[in-house]
Scaffold this active site. Structure first.
Site, PDB file in Angstrom:
ATOM      1  N   PHE A   1      99.420  34.466  75.941  1.00  0.00           N
ATOM      2  CA  PHE A   1     100.190  34.963  77.094  1.00  0.00           C
ATOM      3  C   PHE A   1      99.385  34.760  78.384  1.00  0.00           C
ATOM      4  CE2 PHE A   1     101.840  38.425  79.815  1.00  0.00           C
ATOM      5  CZ  PHE A   1     103.199  38.161  79.727  1.00  0.00           C
TER       6      PHE A   1
ATOM      7  N   THR B   1     111.975  41.534  94.857  1.00  0.00           N
ATOM      8  CA  THR B   1     113.216  41.206  94.157  1.00  0.00           C
ATOM      9  C   THR B   1     113.324  41.959  92.830  1.00  0.00           C
ATOM     10  OG1 THR B   1     114.320  39.474  92.890  1.00  0.00           O
ATOM     11  CG2 THR B   1     112.057  39.053  93.487  1.00  0.00           C
TER      12      THR B   1
ATOM     13  N   HIS C   1     114.670  40.943  90.325  1.00  0.00           N
ATOM     14  CA  HIS C   1     114.511  39.939  89.280  1.00  0.00           C
ATOM     15  C   HIS C   1     113.169  40.083  88.565  1.00  0.00           C
ATOM     16  CE1 HIS C   1     117.752  36.926  89.577  1.00  0.00           C
ATOM     17  NE2 HIS C   1     117.153  36.377  88.550  1.00  0.00           N
TER      18      HIS C   1
HETATM   19  C1  DLZ Z   1     114.444  33.854  89.576  1.00  0.00           C
HETATM   20  C2  DLZ Z   1     112.964  33.973  89.550  1.00  0.00           C
HETATM   21  C3  DLZ Z   1     112.314  34.869  90.438  1.00  0.00           C
HETATM   22  C4  DLZ Z   1     113.047  35.711  91.428  1.00  0.00           C
HETATM   23  N1  DLZ Z   1     110.985  34.953  90.466  1.00  0.00           N
HETATM   24  C5  DLZ Z   1     110.250  34.221  89.585  1.00  0.00           C
HETATM   25  C6  DLZ Z   1     108.830  34.321  89.588  1.00  0.00           C
HETATM   26  O1  DLZ Z   1     108.198  35.028  90.369  1.00  0.00           O
HETATM   27  N2  DLZ Z   1     108.161  33.584  88.653  1.00  0.00           N
HETATM   28  C7  DLZ Z   1     108.786  32.762  87.743  1.00  0.00           C
HETATM   29  O2  DLZ Z   1     108.100  32.149  86.910  1.00  0.00           O
HETATM   30  N3  DLZ Z   1     110.129  32.643  87.763  1.00  0.00           N
HETATM   31  C8  DLZ Z   1     110.859  33.327  88.652  1.00  0.00           C
HETATM   32  N4  DLZ Z   1     112.221  33.216  88.679  1.00  0.00           N
HETATM   33  C9  DLZ Z   1     112.848  32.157  87.831  1.00  0.00           C
HETATM   34  C10 DLZ Z   1     113.165  32.609  86.406  1.00  0.00           C
HETATM   35  O3  DLZ Z   1     111.985  32.643  85.621  1.00  0.00           O
HETATM   36  C11 DLZ Z   1     114.148  31.581  85.770  1.00  0.00           C
HETATM   37  O4  DLZ Z   1     113.583  30.294  85.826  1.00  0.00           O
HETATM   38  C12 DLZ Z   1     115.501  31.545  86.458  1.00  0.00           C
HETATM   39  O5  DLZ Z   1     116.067  32.838  86.516  1.00  0.00           O
HETATM   40  C13 DLZ Z   1     116.469  30.585  85.720  1.00  0.00           C
HETATM   41  O6  DLZ Z   1     116.716  31.021  84.387  1.00  0.00           O
END
Ligand code: DLZ
Length: 157
Positions: A114, A87, A89
């Site tokens: 961290f 992703t 993201h």
């Molecule tokens: C959206 C998202 C994605 C795709 N992956 C992770 C991840 O691997 N680890 C993590 O801690 N959080 C992820 N998130 C969520 C984002 O950190 C966040 O909580 C959302 O985008 C809502 O603001």
């Protein structure tokens, strides 16, 4: 030249927080447990370790900031696991949490450790949260203690 003295930190009076992200909680739960254990082993009383949760790693900087603002604590350990999983993201979340936590350290003058994994795969994340191969939650807790100790030692110069 003055030496930085051994601060002889009295851990029984220290107060710290751990904030763990709920995303990938099968990983962050292990890291949180190891961080808490490490802080207790150091001598910080259980009642002086505030544990809280936030939705994902993106929210860690703000959640840590709130802890520093609302609790009388010496520092925080931020725990999260960002796993690429194909992703886009991934890069945004990694960038935001890394910068956010670095900024928080400098803005507040209090240590925010961290403890956020950024891995390509679930296997890599599992390995870094294991007891056998070194748990990054425990490492973050130790880094937090080292920074608290460093700050104490500088006060005594
Ligand atoms: C959206 C998202 C994605 C795709 N992956 C992770 C991840 O691997 N680890 C993590 O801690 N959080 C992820 N998130 C969520 C984002 O950190 C966040 O909580 C959302 O985008 C809502 O603001």
């Amino acid at each position: 030249m003055a030496d930085i003295k051994d601060s002889m930190t009295d851990w029984s009076t220290k107060k710290v927080a751990i904030v763990a992200a709920n995303w990938n909680s099968f990983i962050t739960d292990e890291m949180l447990e190891a961080a808490e254990y490490t802080l207790k082993r150091k001598g910080i009383p259980e009642e002086n370790i505030y544990v809280s949760r936030c939705p994902g790693s993106f929210e860690l900087p703000l959640a840590c900031k709130w802890c520093l603002e609302h609790l009388e604590i010496d520092g925080v350990a931020a725990i999260g696991a960002v796993i690429r999983g194909g992703t886009p993201h991934f890069d945004y979340v990694c960038e935001a949490v890394t910068r956010g936590i670095a900024d928080l350290n400098l803005q507040t003058g209090k240590p925010v450790a961290f403890g956020v994994l950024t891995t390509d795969t679930v296997e890599q994340a599992t390995e870094r949260a294991s007891v056998e191969k070194g748990n990054k939650g425990a490492e973050a807790a130790l880094a937090l203690c080292e920074m608290i100790e460093l700050k104490n030692s500088l006060k005594s110069i």
